[in-house]
Structure formats: C-alpha cells, structure tokens
Design a protein around this motif. Structure first.
Motif, PDB file in Angstrom:
ATOM      1  N   CYS A  21       0.834  -1.208   0.000  1.00  0.00           N
ATOM      2  CA  CYS A  21       0.000   0.000   0.000  1.00  0.00           C
ATOM      3  C   CYS A  21       0.866   1.254   0.000  1.00  0.00           C
ATOM      4  CB  CYS A  21      -0.939   0.001   1.202  1.00  0.00           C
ATOM      5  SG  CYS A  21      -2.270  -1.196   1.094  1.00  0.00           S
ATOM      6  N   LEU A  22       1.973   1.228   0.728  1.00  0.00           N
ATOM      7  CA  LEU A  22       2.871   2.377   0.747  1.00  0.00           C
ATOM      8  C   LEU A  22       3.519   2.606  -0.610  1.00  0.00           C
ATOM      9  CD1 LEU A  22       4.717   2.042   4.158  1.00  0.00           C
ATOM     10  CD2 LEU A  22       3.339   3.966   3.395  1.00  0.00           C
ATOM     11  N   ARG A  23       3.911   1.537  -1.276  1.00  0.00           N
ATOM     12  CA  ARG A  23       4.585   1.657  -2.569  1.00  0.00           C
ATOM     13  C   ARG A  23       3.651   2.111  -3.687  1.00  0.00           C
ATOM     14  NH1 ARG A  23       9.244  -2.625  -3.701  1.00  0.00           N
ATOM     15  NH2 ARG A  23      10.580  -2.004  -1.973  1.00  0.00           N
ATOM     16  N   SER A  24       2.341   1.973  -3.481  1.00  0.00           N
ATOM     17  CA  SER A  24       1.410   2.358  -4.532  1.00  0.00           C
ATOM     18  C   SER A  24       1.369   3.868  -4.722  1.00  0.00           C
ATOM     19  CB  SER A  24       0.009   1.846  -4.214  1.00  0.00           C
ATOM     20  OG  SER A  24      -0.553   2.573  -3.137  1.00  0.00           O
ATOM     21  N   GLY A  25       1.791   4.609  -3.726  1.00  0.00           N
ATOM     22  CA  GLY A  25       1.779   6.060  -3.811  1.00  0.00           C
ATOM     23  C   GLY A  25       0.511   6.678  -3.248  1.00  0.00           C
ATOM     24  N   HIS A  26      -0.511   5.871  -3.054  1.00  0.00           N
ATOM     25  CA  HIS A  26      -1.781   6.331  -2.495  1.00  0.00           C
ATOM     26  C   HIS A  26      -2.135   5.414  -1.329  1.00  0.00           C
ATOM     27  CE1 HIS A  26      -2.268   8.828  -6.032  1.00  0.00           C
ATOM     28  NE2 HIS A  26      -1.990   7.773  -6.781  1.00  0.00           N
ATOM     29  N   PHE A  27      -1.450   5.599  -0.220  1.00  0.00           N
ATOM     30  CA  PHE A  27      -1.562   4.659   0.897  1.00  0.00           C
ATOM     31  C   PHE A  27      -2.988   4.546   1.409  1.00  0.00           C
ATOM     32  CE2 PHE A  27      -1.452   3.855   5.510  1.00  0.00           C
ATOM     33  CZ  PHE A  27      -0.912   2.586   5.487  1.00  0.00           C
ATOM     34  N   ILE A  28      -3.613   5.648   1.740  1.00  0.00           N
ATOM     35  CA  ILE A  28      -4.949   5.620   2.341  1.00  0.00           C
ATOM     36  C   ILE A  28      -5.963   5.050   1.354  1.00  0.00           C
ATOM     37  CG2 ILE A  28      -6.789   7.041   3.316  1.00  0.00           C
ATOM     38  CD1 ILE A  28      -4.406   6.783   5.152  1.00  0.00           C
ATOM     39  N   ARG A  29      -5.901   5.494   0.092  1.00  0.00           N
ATOM     40  CA  ARG A  29      -6.869   5.041  -0.901  1.00  0.00           C
ATOM     41  C   ARG A  29      -6.716   3.545  -1.171  1.00  0.00           C
ATOM     42  NH1 ARG A  29      -7.231   7.663  -6.784  1.00  0.00           N
ATOM     43  NH2 ARG A  29      -5.236   8.377  -5.993  1.00  0.00           N
ATOM     44  N   SER A  30      -5.495   3.059  -1.301  1.00  0.00           N
ATOM     45  CA  SER A  30      -5.304   1.639  -1.584  1.00  0.00           C
ATOM     46  C   SER A  30      -5.653   0.774  -0.371  1.00  0.00           C
ATOM     47  CB  SER A  30      -3.887   1.358  -2.047  1.00  0.00           C
ATOM     48  OG  SER A  30      -2.961   1.644  -1.030  1.00  0.00           O
ATOM     49  N   LEU A  31      -5.349   1.244   0.831  1.00  0.00           N
ATOM     50  CA  LEU A  31      -5.708   0.505   2.037  1.00  0.00           C
ATOM     51  C   LEU A  31      -7.224   0.447   2.202  1.00  0.00           C
ATOM     52  CD1 LEU A  31      -4.356  -0.929   4.446  1.00  0.00           C
ATOM     53  CD2 LEU A  31      -4.603   1.198   5.697  1.00  0.00           C
ATOM     54  N   PHE A  32      -7.896   1.567   1.952  1.00  0.00           N
ATOM     55  CA  PHE A  32      -9.352   1.616   2.061  1.00  0.00           C
ATOM     56  C   PHE A  32     -10.017   0.739   1.007  1.00  0.00           C
ATOM     57  CE2 PHE A  32     -13.445   3.588   0.941  1.00  0.00           C
ATOM     58  CZ  PHE A  32     -14.092   3.435   2.154  1.00  0.00           C
ATOM     59  N   SER A  33      -9.530   0.792  -0.226  1.00  0.00           N
ATOM     60  CA  SER A  33     -10.153  -0.014  -1.282  1.00  0.00           C
ATOM     61  C   SER A  33      -9.918  -1.501  -1.050  1.00  0.00           C
ATOM     62  CB  SER A  33      -9.647   0.406  -2.661  1.00  0.00           C
ATOM     63  OG  SER A  33      -8.286   0.103  -2.805  1.00  0.00           O
ATOM     64  N   SER A  34      -8.747  -1.862  -0.554  1.00  0.00           N
ATOM     65  CA  SER A  34      -8.475  -3.267  -0.238  1.00  0.00           C
ATOM     66  C   SER A  34      -9.396  -3.754   0.881  1.00  0.00           C
ATOM     67  CB  SER A  34      -7.013  -3.425   0.167  1.00  0.00           C
ATOM     68  OG  SER A  34      -6.770  -4.738   0.602  1.00  0.00           O
ATOM     69  N   ALA A  35      -9.554  -2.942   1.913  1.00  0.00           N
ATOM     70  CA  ALA A  35     -10.435  -3.313   3.021  1.00  0.00           C
ATOM     71  C   ALA A  35     -11.886  -3.412   2.560  1.00  0.00           C
ATOM     72  CB  ALA A  35     -10.307  -2.300   4.150  1.00  0.00           C
ATOM     73  N   LEU A  36     -12.318  -2.483   1.739  1.00  0.00           N
ATOM     74  CA  LEU A  36     -13.697  -2.490   1.249  1.00  0.00           C
ATOM     75  C   LEU A  36     -13.958  -3.716   0.377  1.00  0.00           C
ATOM     76  CD1 LEU A  36     -16.325  -0.859   1.246  1.00  0.00           C
ATOM     77  CD2 LEU A  36     -15.524   0.241  -0.831  1.00  0.00           C
ATOM     78  N   GLN A  37     -13.028  -4.045  -0.492  1.00  0.00           N
ATOM     79  CA  GLN A  37     -13.179  -5.235  -1.331  1.00  0.00           C
ATOM     80  C   GLN A  37     -13.230  -6.503  -0.482  1.00  0.00           C
ATOM     81  OE1 GLN A  37      -9.896  -5.102  -4.024  1.00  0.00           O
ATOM     82  NE2 GLN A  37     -10.726  -3.381  -5.179  1.00  0.00           N
ATOM     83  N   GLY A  38     -12.415  -6.560   0.555  1.00  0.00           N
ATOM     84  CA  GLY A  38     -12.424  -7.725   1.435  1.00  0.00           C
ATOM     85  C   GLY A  38     -13.721  -7.864   2.195  1.00  0.00           C
TER      86      GLY A  38
END
Length: 85
Positions: A21-38
């Motif tokens: 998530c940190l390497r994606s450049g958009h930590f909060i957005r990628s963490l939130f989208s991963s959690a939402l998908q899960g």
C-alpha cells in the motif's frame, strides 16, 4: 510453538500488505479499497453460504482479517473453513 509461528506469519503478511500500500503512492486510498473489497467479498460469501454450504461468520475477527488482507483474506478464511470441516 505453533502459536508463535502463526503470529510470525500473520505479522509478515500484514507487513507485506502495508508495504504494498505504501509503494502504490496512495496509501490511504489503496488501504481503504483493499479493506472495502475484502468486506464486500466476506459478505458475499456469507450470503451465498446458504447455496454453497460454506459459511463464514461475520464477527470482529473475520472483519479484521478481511479488512487487513482484503480478498486474499477472504479466500484464506474460505479455505480454512473447507479444510477444517
């Protein structure tokens, strides 16, 4: 001893997800989208459980697992349910 190994594997896996998530450049957005998908995939498995016979309870532990690991967390929970049955 087995419990310690499980905690080590979980810690390394959680660190890998957070680093990705940190390497994606958009930590909060990628963490939130991963959690939402899960969470959505967990609810889909729970609803489809009447048809498939694979039921996963929606509780704090499963929500934290899929919230942190996303869809791979849901797949892991389904596999554990099938294997341990």
């Amino acid at each position: 001893m087995v419990g310690v190994c499980i905690y080590i594997v979980l810690g390394v896996s959680a660190a890998a997800v957070l680093i990705a998530c940190l390497r994606s450049g958009h930590f909060i957005r990628s963490l939130f989208s991963s959690a939402l998908q899960g969470i959505i995939s967990l609810l889909a498995v729970h609803v489809a459980g009447a048809l498939t016979g694979v039921t996963i309870a929606v509780n704090a532990y499963t929500l934290c697992t899929v919230g942190l690991f996303g869809i791979p967390g849901t797949i892991s929970l389904v596999l554990l349910d099938v294997i341990l049955r």
